[in-house]
Design a protein around this motif. Structure first.
Motif, PDB file in Angstrom:
ATOM      1  N   LEU A  27       0.859  -1.183   0.000  1.00  0.00           N
ATOM      2  CA  LEU A  27       0.000   0.000   0.000  1.00  0.00           C
ATOM      3  C   LEU A  27       0.891   1.228   0.000  1.00  0.00           C
ATOM      4  O   LEU A  27       1.814   1.333   0.829  1.00  0.00           O
ATOM      5  N   LEU A  28       0.612   2.181  -0.894  1.00  0.00           N
ATOM      6  CA  LEU A  28       1.458   3.365  -1.026  1.00  0.00           C
ATOM      7  C   LEU A  28       0.766   4.609  -0.480  1.00  0.00           C
ATOM      8  O   LEU A  28      -0.439   4.797  -0.675  1.00  0.00           O
ATOM      9  N   PHE A  29       1.576   5.464   0.179  1.00  0.00           N
ATOM     10  CA  PHE A  29       1.069   6.699   0.766  1.00  0.00           C
ATOM     11  C   PHE A  29       2.007   7.854   0.413  1.00  0.00           C
ATOM     12  O   PHE A  29       2.969   8.142   1.148  1.00  0.00           O
ATOM     13  N   PRO A  30       1.788   8.519  -0.724  1.00  0.00           N
ATOM     14  CA  PRO A  30       2.606   9.678  -1.086  1.00  0.00           C
ATOM     15  C   PRO A  30       2.392  10.817  -0.077  1.00  0.00           C
ATOM     16  O   PRO A  30       1.252  11.188   0.224  1.00  0.00           O
ATOM     17  N   THR A  31       3.490  11.364   0.428  1.00  0.00           N
ATOM     18  CA  THR A  31       3.400  12.359   1.509  1.00  0.00           C
ATOM     19  C   THR A  31       3.598  13.788   1.047  1.00  0.00           C
ATOM     20  O   THR A  31       3.321  14.723   1.809  1.00  0.00           O
ATOM     21  N   GLN A  32       4.143  13.982  -0.163  1.00  0.00           N
ATOM     22  CA  GLN A  32       4.469  15.316  -0.676  1.00  0.00           C
ATOM     23  C   GLN A  32       5.508  16.022   0.199  1.00  0.00           C
ATOM     24  O   GLN A  32       5.548  17.246   0.260  1.00  0.00           O
ATOM     25  N   VAL A  33       6.333  15.267   0.876  1.00  0.00           N
ATOM     26  CA  VAL A  33       7.362  15.825   1.761  1.00  0.00           C
ATOM     27  C   VAL A  33       8.729  15.613   1.118  1.00  0.00           C
ATOM     28  O   VAL A  33       9.103  14.495   0.776  1.00  0.00           O
ATOM     29  N   SER A  34       9.474  16.700   0.948  1.00  0.00           N
ATOM     30  CA  SER A  34      10.808  16.630   0.349  1.00  0.00           C
ATOM     31  C   SER A  34      11.860  16.659   1.456  1.00  0.00           C
ATOM     32  O   SER A  34      12.357  17.720   1.844  1.00  0.00           O
ATOM     33  N   ARG A  35      12.169  15.505   1.976  1.00  0.00           N
ATOM     34  CA  ARG A  35      13.207  15.369   2.998  1.00  0.00           C
ATOM     35  C   ARG A  35      14.026  14.120   2.690  1.00  0.00           C
ATOM     36  O   ARG A  35      13.602  13.238   1.944  1.00  0.00           O
TER      37      ARG A  35
ATOM     38  N   SER B 149       5.124  -0.479  14.683  1.00  0.00           N
ATOM     39  CA  SER B 149       3.752  -0.229  14.231  1.00  0.00           C
ATOM     40  C   SER B 149       3.608   1.071  13.447  1.00  0.00           C
ATOM     41  O   SER B 149       2.612   1.241  12.748  1.00  0.00           O
ATOM     42  N   THR B 150       4.577   2.004  13.567  1.00  0.00           N
ATOM     43  CA  THR B 150       4.365   3.368  13.077  1.00  0.00           C
ATOM     44  C   THR B 150       5.516   3.840  12.204  1.00  0.00           C
ATOM     45  O   THR B 150       6.680   3.627  12.539  1.00  0.00           O
ATOM     46  N   VAL B 151       5.174   4.503  11.096  1.00  0.00           N
ATOM     47  CA  VAL B 151       6.164   5.167  10.257  1.00  0.00           C
ATOM     48  C   VAL B 151       5.639   6.554   9.939  1.00  0.00           C
ATOM     49  O   VAL B 151       4.440   6.741   9.687  1.00  0.00           O
ATOM     50  N   ILE B 152       6.541   7.554   9.987  1.00  0.00           N
ATOM     51  CA  ILE B 152       6.160   8.963   9.883  1.00  0.00           C
ATOM     52  C   ILE B 152       7.054   9.656   8.868  1.00  0.00           C
ATOM     53  O   ILE B 152       8.281   9.507   8.905  1.00  0.00           O
ATOM     54  N   MET B 153       6.454  10.443   7.990  1.00  0.00           N
ATOM     55  CA  MET B 153       7.219  11.306   7.098  1.00  0.00           C
ATOM     56  C   MET B 153       6.544  12.667   7.077  1.00  0.00           C
ATOM     57  O   MET B 153       5.409  12.799   6.610  1.00  0.00           O
ATOM     58  N   ASN B 154       7.235  13.677   7.613  1.00  0.00           N
ATOM     59  CA  ASN B 154       6.660  15.024   7.629  1.00  0.00           C
ATOM     60  C   ASN B 154       7.757  16.065   7.454  1.00  0.00           C
ATOM     61  O   ASN B 154       8.950  15.754   7.461  1.00  0.00           O
TER      62      ASN B 154
ATOM     63  N   GLN C  77       8.076  18.614   9.564  1.00  0.00           N
ATOM     64  CA  GLN C  77       7.919  19.207  10.885  1.00  0.00           C
ATOM     65  C   GLN C  77       6.503  19.717  11.140  1.00  0.00           C
ATOM     66  O   GLN C  77       6.112  19.938  12.283  1.00  0.00           O
ATOM     67  N   ARG C  78       5.737  19.882  10.072  1.00  0.00           N
ATOM     68  CA  ARG C  78       4.356  20.349  10.243  1.00  0.00           C
ATOM     69  C   ARG C  78       3.365  19.424   9.544  1.00  0.00           C
ATOM     70  O   ARG C  78       2.524  18.804  10.179  1.00  0.00           O
ATOM     71  N   ASN C  79       3.475  19.318   8.224  1.00  0.00           N
ATOM     72  CA  ASN C  79       2.534  18.502   7.459  1.00  0.00           C
ATOM     73  C   ASN C  79       3.204  17.226   6.969  1.00  0.00           C
ATOM     74  O   ASN C  79       4.425  17.160   6.824  1.00  0.00           O
ATOM     75  N   GLY C  80       2.386  16.246   6.685  1.00  0.00           N
ATOM     76  CA  GLY C  80       2.887  14.965   6.213  1.00  0.00           C
ATOM     77  C   GLY C  80       1.928  13.867   6.612  1.00  0.00           C
ATOM     78  O   GLY C  80       0.789  14.121   7.009  1.00  0.00           O
ATOM     79  N   LEU C  81       2.394  12.638   6.502  1.00  0.00           N
ATOM     80  CA  LEU C  81       1.544  11.488   6.796  1.00  0.00           C
ATOM     81  C   LEU C  81       2.239  10.546   7.779  1.00  0.00           C
ATOM     82  O   LEU C  81       3.464  10.426   7.776  1.00  0.00           O
ATOM     83  N   ALA C  82       1.414   9.883   8.583  1.00  0.00           N
ATOM     84  CA  ALA C  82       1.881   8.816   9.460  1.00  0.00           C
ATOM     85  C   ALA C  82       0.968   7.616   9.272  1.00  0.00           C
ATOM     86  O   ALA C  82      -0.241   7.760   9.109  1.00  0.00           O
ATOM     87  N   VAL C  83       1.558   6.441   9.281  1.00  0.00           N
ATOM     88  CA  VAL C  83       0.802   5.196   9.201  1.00  0.00           C
ATOM     89  C   VAL C  83       1.012   4.434  10.500  1.00  0.00           C
ATOM     90  O   VAL C  83       2.153   4.221  10.922  1.00  0.00           O
ATOM     91  N   VAL C  84      -0.086   4.048  11.137  1.00  0.00           N
ATOM     92  CA  VAL C  84      -0.036   3.230  12.347  1.00  0.00           C
ATOM     93  C   VAL C  84      -0.675   1.895  12.004  1.00  0.00           C
ATOM     94  O   VAL C  84      -1.874   1.833  11.715  1.00  0.00           O
ATOM     95  N   ALA C  85       0.119   0.840  12.011  1.00  0.00           N
ATOM     96  CA  ALA C  85      -0.346  -0.469  11.558  1.00  0.00           C
ATOM     97  C   ALA C  85      -0.501  -1.425  12.732  1.00  0.00           C
ATOM     98  O   ALA C  85       0.193  -1.306  13.742  1.00  0.00           O
TER      99      ALA C  85
ATOM    100  N   HIS D 102      -0.859  17.722  11.022  1.00  0.00           N
ATOM    101  CA  HIS D 102      -1.129  19.145  10.850  1.00  0.00           C
ATOM    102  C   HIS D 102      -0.151  19.997  11.654  1.00  0.00           C
ATOM    103  O   HIS D 102       0.209  21.098  11.244  1.00  0.00           O
ATOM    104  N   ASN D 103       0.312  19.469  12.776  1.00  0.00           N
ATOM    105  CA  ASN D 103       1.320  20.149  13.594  1.00  0.00           C
ATOM    106  C   ASN D 103       2.489  19.227  13.883  1.00  0.00           C
ATOM    107  O   ASN D 103       3.050  19.234  14.977  1.00  0.00           O
ATOM    108  N   GLY D 104       2.848  18.411  12.913  1.00  0.00           N
ATOM    109  CA  GLY D 104       3.938  17.473  13.098  1.00  0.00           C
ATOM    110  C   GLY D 104       3.589  16.436  14.140  1.00  0.00           C
ATOM    111  O   GLY D 104       2.425  16.149  14.420  1.00  0.00           O
ATOM    112  N   SER D 105       4.632  15.874  14.752  1.00  0.00           N
ATOM    113  CA  SER D 105       4.428  14.848  15.775  1.00  0.00           C
ATOM    114  C   SER D 105       4.264  15.523  17.136  1.00  0.00           C
ATOM    115  O   SER D 105       5.118  15.416  18.023  1.00  0.00           O
ATOM    116  N   ASP D 106       3.134  16.206  17.298  1.00  0.00           N
ATOM    117  CA  ASP D 106       2.890  16.944  18.529  1.00  0.00           C
ATOM    118  C   ASP D 106       2.183  16.060  19.557  1.00  0.00           C
ATOM    119  O   ASP D 106       1.963  14.867  19.337  1.00  0.00           O
ATOM    120  N   LYS D 107       1.775  16.653  20.685  1.00  0.00           N
ATOM    121  CA  LYS D 107       1.135  15.890  21.755  1.00  0.00           C
ATOM    122  C   LYS D 107      -0.143  15.218  21.286  1.00  0.00           C
ATOM    123  O   LYS D 107      -0.438  14.085  21.659  1.00  0.00           O
TER     124      LYS D 107
END
Length: 864
Positions: free
Chosen positions: A618-626, A667-672, A674-682, A747-752
């Motif tokens: 399953l693919l999740f394009p994040t539009q994050v250039s890092r 369980s979790t992979v994150i690409m952001n 610092q503000r926007n991006g996607l996380a998958v929790v499996a 929306h606010n990165g990996s915040d609380k």
């Protein structure tokens, strides 16, 4: 002159291409030979028994009469045991599993004698960054490893290895493996050149004049002739001084140079000199999912529920729980849970895990029944217990199944207020399979079998809340989702849309960002084996975009769902892949749900696998250039390169395997950014990939199908076959496989808020419907409980790990950890009992203050 510490050992695989029954038969004769040799010659020893006490369990199961004999040799230091229960994997199993492996391994070893205080890990397929932390928590500050090291990570084979939180061990690598000096000649003149050659090779990257030389191999018998040759070998040359030694003696000498050893931080996944097999994370996904279910069931539900009931006065079956863990840890060995085994062995691995789940679920059922019997109802109807094992108060959508003949019914809380619910699935149920008394009836009693999603508020911290099912009252509100002729669902934050070309678009209304082509299914070739994924050089990739799809949309008050059925026209097997021929339809069902008040998408994926030699992602394009991203690891988080720099080196340096960006996760992979991006929790999925041609995209592996235990000359693994070249047709895993995961747009990165969401997703409340339809009947426990209870509360940003009874007392153990890269506060623990902080071993108090560094567990002991 360099001191060469000859260390005699065996590496004991309980199972692999052979079964545990095979190895137990061999073990009987191996141990008898070892004991006899040591008893007959006091000059022999010490001998390292692979640092896993399961070997003793297996041996004494078939030769209990020899327990005193073996114990004497252990107490004399002639046989070295511990600290592990089994030689566990570090990249697939959970943090709690690893913790119990050391906890039970050390406790079991201490019953025989002294425990080897070395983190000896001879064959794990790569080393997690957290290994120094885990070992330090058990007062171990030395480690011996093999796979995953190269000079590109750290220049010498001896170094100070540091975890993210500063925990450190002195590490020593076996650069050419634990079998590099196996099967030595038994005559000194013949042995001399062999041992010199091997010692020189071992010295190539050494940091000091102190060298390890392991003498042993897989299931290898004791080479008892070797120690007697050492004096003659030393007399025959002046380059090395060979010593019959142990790992502890080696480290004692190395310690004099430890201040000058290089420092290394990070995980060790380099396959330059030794294969780490970047395919085991997704091999036999049916077994991987079973293991994840086992770990979650036992550590996050069974143990917390048993502990709560223990404080209610019920007995805690500690031996039963520990034996559940021990049986599972037999399946956690590197080969076993890697599933790089024969089909027969994989079936035994799965059976142990399935058996553990069955026992755990039955203990949960019985303990819920005892609890439910004692709860005094304050409303009419059937009691439904909502158990929250997280020590934090919460609101939650909970899911459970009921059986009813009624067309309508109500749910209410203790105050009589309606509890909103929604029916998410319905079918007919023959009640003779549920109610034992109906099994002899001549007529069939049919009920509605309903899956209910209920919106339950104010669930107490580490405790339970009782709601009530009343079949005599009508439902409050519309409980049946409405099917609509639309291809989109939304809430206040998100919109999810199926497009005409079968692509899916996710819009984050908070930022206005449109994430295109999320949940794209991509099926490709895999001509590899149980060890390694291996695509064809010219692959035939098939995407769900542009392929036929059917859609049904259901909108409800609590949640809305897109039910998609993708039909992918794909090759049947590797032969068709090579020619690009697509003759078979692969059906994949995708159920995407957005709750009315949650900023994420829940996904259920069912792959009806009827094809071979392939992998589906399953693919999740994040539009994050890092250039990097994050994923979770045991008790923490780790940052990784999107494209490993070593990819530029591996072919010219002739590495054993390509260091592709195919990574493990808990369980979790994150690409952001610092503000926007996607996380998958499996839930149970352990592998993801960052493709070279799609650096901004997270690809989650659902499954891969292969037909061989080992094969030679793979795309990412040239040369000899790993393991054995044996057919493994069951690894094609034909049939239906179900996966669950959650997509969270950040929306606010990996915040609380993000971390709070992920914690709740990993440990949803557990529900028990208190009918009298139990499989087994018991006398009611003479106790009375409130209909709502909270045993304690922990106001903290740390993530819940487990609640259990202490190993050596009736106190309670509560564990959490820092999931982020930020230093957090321990938080406020509210309890009427005395509380202190201890280590993972539960053996000493930890007075490290209120600050919790990243990737750090916090274990509290609460006095009963």
């Amino acid at each position: 002159m360099k001191n060469v510490h000859l260390i005699q050992h065996t590496h004991w695989d309980r199972e692999w291409y052979f079964t545990e029954n095979d190895s137990k038969a061999l073990l009987y004769y191996f141990m008898d030979d070892l004991a006899s040799r040591l008893e007959n010659d006091p000059a022999l020893g010490p001998f390292t028994l692979d640092a896993q006490t399961v070997v003793l369990d297996d041996y004494l199961e078939i030769a209990p009469e020899n327990k005193q004999r073996i114990t004497k040799l252990i107490q004399e230091g002639r046989i070295l045991i511990g600290p592990w229960y089994s030689q566990t994997d570090f990249l697939v199993v959970s943090a709690e599993s690893m913790t119990r492996n050391l906890l039970l391994g050390i406790n079991d070893a201490e019953k025989f004698g002294p425990v080897m205080n070395i983190g000896y890990v001879p064959d794990s397929f790569g080393q997690m960054e957290q290994l120094p932390m885990l070992l330090n928590e058990f007062d171990i500050d030395r480690a011996v490893i093999w796979r995953g090291w190269s000079e590109h990570e750290v220049s010498t084979t001896e170094f100070n290895w540091q975890s993210e939180n500063g925990s450190s061990v002195t590490a020593a690598v076996l650069p050419w493996g634990y079998g590099c000096a196996k099967w030595l000649p038994t005559e000194p003149l013949e042995a001399l050149p062999v041992m010199l050659e091997k010692a020189r090779k071992q010295s190539e990257f050494a940091a000091s004049e102190c060298i390890m030389l392991p003498n042993g191999n897989d299931q290898s018998p004791f080479e008892y002739q070797v120690p007697g040759m050492l004096d003659k070998i030393n007399a025959g040359q002046k380059e090395f001084n060979f010593i019959n030694s142990s790992f502890e003696q080696f480290f004692d000498e190395l310690q004099e140079n430890s201040n000058h050893l290089p420092l290394f931080k990070g995980e060790l996944l380099s396959p330059k000199y030794m294969r780490i097999h970047r395919g085991i994370f997704s091999t036999r996904m049916d077994i991987k999912l079973l293991n994840a279910e086992f770990e979650k069931t036992v550590s996050r539900y069974l143990e917390p529920l048993l502990t709560l009931n223990m404080f209610n006065g019920l007995p805690y079956p500690q031996n039963a729980v520990n034996n559940i863990w021990r049986e599972a840890m037999k399946s956690h060995a590197h080969d076993s849970i890697g599933c790089c085994n024969s089909d027969r062995v994989n079936s035994m691995v799965a059976n142990r895990l399935q058996s553990g789940i069955e026992v755990a679920q039955q203990l949960i059922e019985l303990n819920f029944k005892k609890l439910c019997d004692g709860i005094k109802a304050v409303q009419d109807g059937t009691k439904i217990i909502i158990f929250n094992s997280i020590p934090k108060k919460r609101d939650s959508f909970v899911e459970f199944v009921i059986y009813t003949p009624q067309a309508s019914f109500s749910l209410s809380d203790a105050a009589g207020e309606p509890v909103r619910y929604q029916i998410t699935a319905e079918s007919k149920q023959d009640m003779s399979t549920i109610i034992q008394e109906l099994s002899n009836e001549t007529t069939t009693t049919w009920y509605r079998k309903l899956t209910i999603q209920a919106d339950v508020k104010d669930i107490p911290a580490y405790g339970y809340k009782t709601i009530y099912l009343n079949e005599n009252l009508p439902a409050a509100g519309n409980v049946q989702p409405v099917e609509v002729n639309e291809h989109e669902i939304s809430n206040e934050w998100l919109q999810l849309k199926l497009n005409d070309d079968a692509s899916i678009t996710l819009t984050d209304k908070r930022s206005g960002i449109i994430y295109s082509n999320v949940f794209e299914l991509v099926d490709g070739s895999d001509e590899g084996d149980n060890y390694n994924f291996s695509p064809l050089q010219k692959d035939c990739l098939v995407s769900s975009i542009g392929q036929p799809v059917s859609c049904r949309t259901f909108k409800g008050e609590l949640s809305s769902t897109l039910k998609l059925s993708h039909t992918l026209c794909v090759p049947k097997n590797i032969s068709e892949r090579r020619t690009g021929k697509c003759t078979t339809q692969l059906l994949v069902e995708l159920e995407l749900t957005i709750a009315a008040d949650k900023p994420f998408v829940n996904a259920k994926v069912i792959v009806h696998n009827n094809i071979e030699d392939h992998r589906i992602q399953l693919l999740f394009p994040t539009q994050v250039s890092r250039t990097s991203h994050c994923a979770d690891q045991p008790f923490g988080l780790i940052s990784r390169e999107n494209r490993p720099a070593a990819m530029d080196l591996w072919e010219q340096e002739k590495w054993t395997e390509a260091p592709v960006a195919l990574y493990p996760m808990q369980s979790t992979v994150i690409m952001n950014d610092q503000r926007n991006g996607l996380a998958v929790v499996a839930d149970g999925i352990r592998e993801y990939q960052i493709h070279e041609e799609k650096q901004d995209c997270i690809a989650v592996t659902l499954l891969r199908s292969v037909g061989w235990l080992g094969q030679a000359d793979l795309t990412y693994r040239p040369g000899r076959a790993s393991g054995m070249v044996l057919p493994s047709p069951d690894s094609q895993i034909q049939g239906s496989h179900e996966f669950e995961l959650t997509l969270i747009p950040q929306h606010n990165g990996s915040d609380k808020t993000f971390w709070k969401l992920t914690e709740e997703l990993k440990t949803e409340p557990l529900v028990y419907v208190g009918t009298d339809w139990s499989r087994f009947r018991m006398n009611k426990y003479a106790a009375s409980y409130a209909d709502e209870v909270s045993l304690f509360e922990w106001d903290t940003e740390l993530h819940f790990s487990t609640i259990k009874k202490a190993e050596n007392s009736d106190d309670m153990i509560i564990r959490a950890y820092n999931p982020s890269f930020n230093t957090l506060e321990t938080g406020t623990f509210t309890s009427s009992s005395s509380v202190c902080r201890v280590n993972l071993a539960e053996s000493r108090q930890d007075n490290s203050g209120t600050k919790v560094l990243p990737c750090t567990p916090v274990t509290l002991k609460v006095e009963k």
